[in-house]
Design a protein around this motif. Structure first.
Motif, PDB file in Angstrom:
ATOM      1  N   ARG A   1     123.439 -11.586 -17.763  1.00 43.97           N
ATOM      2  CA  ARG A   1     124.390 -10.970 -16.861  1.00 43.97           C
ATOM      3  C   ARG A   1     125.372 -12.290 -16.785  1.00 43.97           C
ATOM      4  N   VAL A   2     126.700 -12.063 -17.194  1.00 50.24           N
ATOM      5  CA  VAL A   2     127.560 -13.228 -17.387  1.00 50.24           C
ATOM      6  C   VAL A   2     128.999 -12.878 -16.741  1.00 50.24           C
ATOM      7  N   LYS A   3     129.655 -14.160 -16.449  1.00 45.42           N
ATOM      8  CA  LYS A   3     131.036 -14.034 -16.187  1.00 45.42           C
ATOM      9  C   LYS A   3     131.916 -14.366 -17.242  1.00 45.42           C
ATOM     10  N   VAL A   4     132.993 -13.478 -17.603  1.00 45.99           N
ATOM     11  CA  VAL A   4     133.807 -13.771 -19.015  1.00 45.99           C
ATOM     12  C   VAL A   4     135.096 -14.164 -18.338  1.00 45.99           C
ATOM     13  N   GLU A   5     135.553 -15.182 -18.547  1.00 41.28           N
ATOM     14  CA  GLU A   5     137.144 -15.726 -18.112  1.00 41.28           C
ATOM     15  C   GLU A   5     137.974 -15.955 -19.185  1.00 41.28           C
TER      16      GLU A   5
ATOM     17  N   GLU B   1     123.125 -16.191 -14.097  1.00 40.84           N
ATOM     18  CA  GLU B   1     121.332 -16.600 -13.651  1.00 40.84           C
ATOM     19  C   GLU B   1     121.158 -18.063 -13.838  1.00 40.84           C
ATOM     20  N   ASN B   2     122.004 -18.748 -14.907  1.00 43.47           N
ATOM     21  CA  ASN B   2     121.448 -20.341 -14.847  1.00 43.47           C
ATOM     22  C   ASN B   2     122.717 -21.310 -14.830  1.00 43.47           C
ATOM     23  N   GLY B   3     123.715 -20.667 -14.681  1.00 45.86           N
ATOM     24  CA  GLY B   3     125.169 -21.454 -14.633  1.00 45.86           C
ATOM     25  C   GLY B   3     125.752 -22.173 -15.988  1.00 45.86           C
ATOM     26  N   LYS B   4     124.852 -21.743 -17.023  1.00 41.47           N
ATOM     27  CA  LYS B   4     125.225 -22.328 -18.252  1.00 41.47           C
ATOM     28  C   LYS B   4     126.515 -21.603 -18.849  1.00 41.47           C
TER      29      LYS B   4
ATOM     30  N   ILE C   1     140.403 -17.239 -26.284  1.00 42.06           N
ATOM     31  CA  ILE C   1     139.241 -18.154 -26.022  1.00 42.06           C
ATOM     32  C   ILE C   1     138.746 -17.617 -24.711  1.00 42.06           C
ATOM     33  N   VAL C   2     137.494 -17.527 -24.362  1.00 41.74           N
ATOM     34  CA  VAL C   2     136.968 -17.147 -23.155  1.00 41.74           C
ATOM     35  C   VAL C   2     135.962 -18.274 -22.896  1.00 41.74           C
ATOM     36  N   LYS C   3     135.854 -18.334 -21.736  1.00 40.31           N
ATOM     37  CA  LYS C   3     134.622 -18.924 -21.023  1.00 40.31           C
ATOM     38  C   LYS C   3     133.573 -17.979 -20.657  1.00 40.31           C
ATOM     39  N   VAL C   4     132.179 -17.829 -21.340  1.00 39.77           N
ATOM     40  CA  VAL C   4     131.289 -16.960 -20.833  1.00 39.77           C
ATOM     41  C   VAL C   4     130.218 -18.087 -20.117  1.00 39.77           C
ATOM     42  N   THR C   5     129.977 -17.286 -18.848  1.00 41.21           N
ATOM     43  CA  THR C   5     128.764 -18.284 -18.022  1.00 41.21           C
ATOM     44  C   THR C   5     127.750 -17.332 -17.693  1.00 41.21           C
ATOM     45  N   ASN C   6     126.455 -17.808 -17.953  1.00 43.98           N
ATOM     46  CA  ASN C   6     125.201 -17.048 -17.720  1.00 43.98           C
ATOM     47  C   ASN C   6     125.310 -17.184 -16.257  1.00 43.98           C
TER      48      ASN C   6
ATOM     49  N   ILE D   1     129.741  -5.864 -21.877  1.00 41.83           N
ATOM     50  CA  ILE D   1     131.128  -6.246 -21.959  1.00 41.83           C
ATOM     51  C   ILE D   1     131.442  -7.260 -23.019  1.00 41.83           C
ATOM     52  N   ILE D   2     130.571  -7.870 -23.719  1.00 40.00           N
ATOM     53  CA  ILE D   2     130.718  -8.970 -24.622  1.00 40.00           C
ATOM     54  C   ILE D   2     129.512  -9.162 -25.572  1.00 40.00           C
TER      55      ILE D   2
END
Length: 165
Positions: A143-147, A103-106, A96-101, A123-124
């Motif tokens: 552009r996203v952050k994946v955690e 550019e908009n924080g969603k 399970i990952v959290k994907v955050t955009n 990357i995903i």
């Protein structure tokens, strides 16, 4: 007769809810694999539990038959267009990952149960519903952050331990 009406009313909802998400995979898949002549080596569970990355996400839609039938994932799971799922080249499956955009924080939590994207610089891959939730569906890329939040299912599930001491 009244009892039969209730059964026929609830039966479709019960069937729909049973398909609400892919079935659980008992275990953790970390075996190497080859796609288009390139060998991929998934990271260890410990490495995955510490994984965070910023990069480009895309979304995929392999729907067939008017979007109601989807193929199997790398875990052999049947999935539907409304599932919140994703594909990653080297994370253990499932996770399970959290994907955050960025550019908009969603953000959205997705189940990584497939391999990909096999396009340089990405990357995903997320499902259409996940892409819509973080408002990247129309553009196609973001552009996203994946955690990583957890790796594995059932008795094999391991959660990330983040926080303040």
């Amino acid at each position: 007769m009244h009892h039969m009406k209730r059964v026929f009313f609830f039966l479709p909802w019960l069937l729909l809810l049973s398909c609400a998400r892919p079935s659980g995979y008992e275990g953790i898949m970390t075996r190497s694999y080859t796609v288009r002549g390139q060998r991929y080596h998934p990271m260890s569970v410990d490495a995955a539990l510490a994984y965070q990355e910023v990069g480009v996400a895309s979304w995929f839609n392999e729907s067939k038959w008017f979007g109601l039938v989807r193929g199997n994932t790398s875990l052999g799971e049947k999935v539907m267009p409304w599932h919140l799922i994703a594909a990653h080249k080297t994370l253990p499956l499932p996770c399970i990952v959290k994907v955050t955009n960025v550019e908009n924080g969603k953000s959205v939590k997705v189940r990584v149960n497939d391999r990909g994207p096999f396009i340089d610089g990405r990357i995903i891959d997320v499902s259409p519903r996940a892409a819509a939730k973080i408002e990247m569906k129309e553009r196609g890329l973001a552009r996203v952050k994946v955690e990583v939040l957890s790796v594995g299912d059932g008795a094999y599930k391991r959660k990330v331990r983040r926080g303040f001491w």
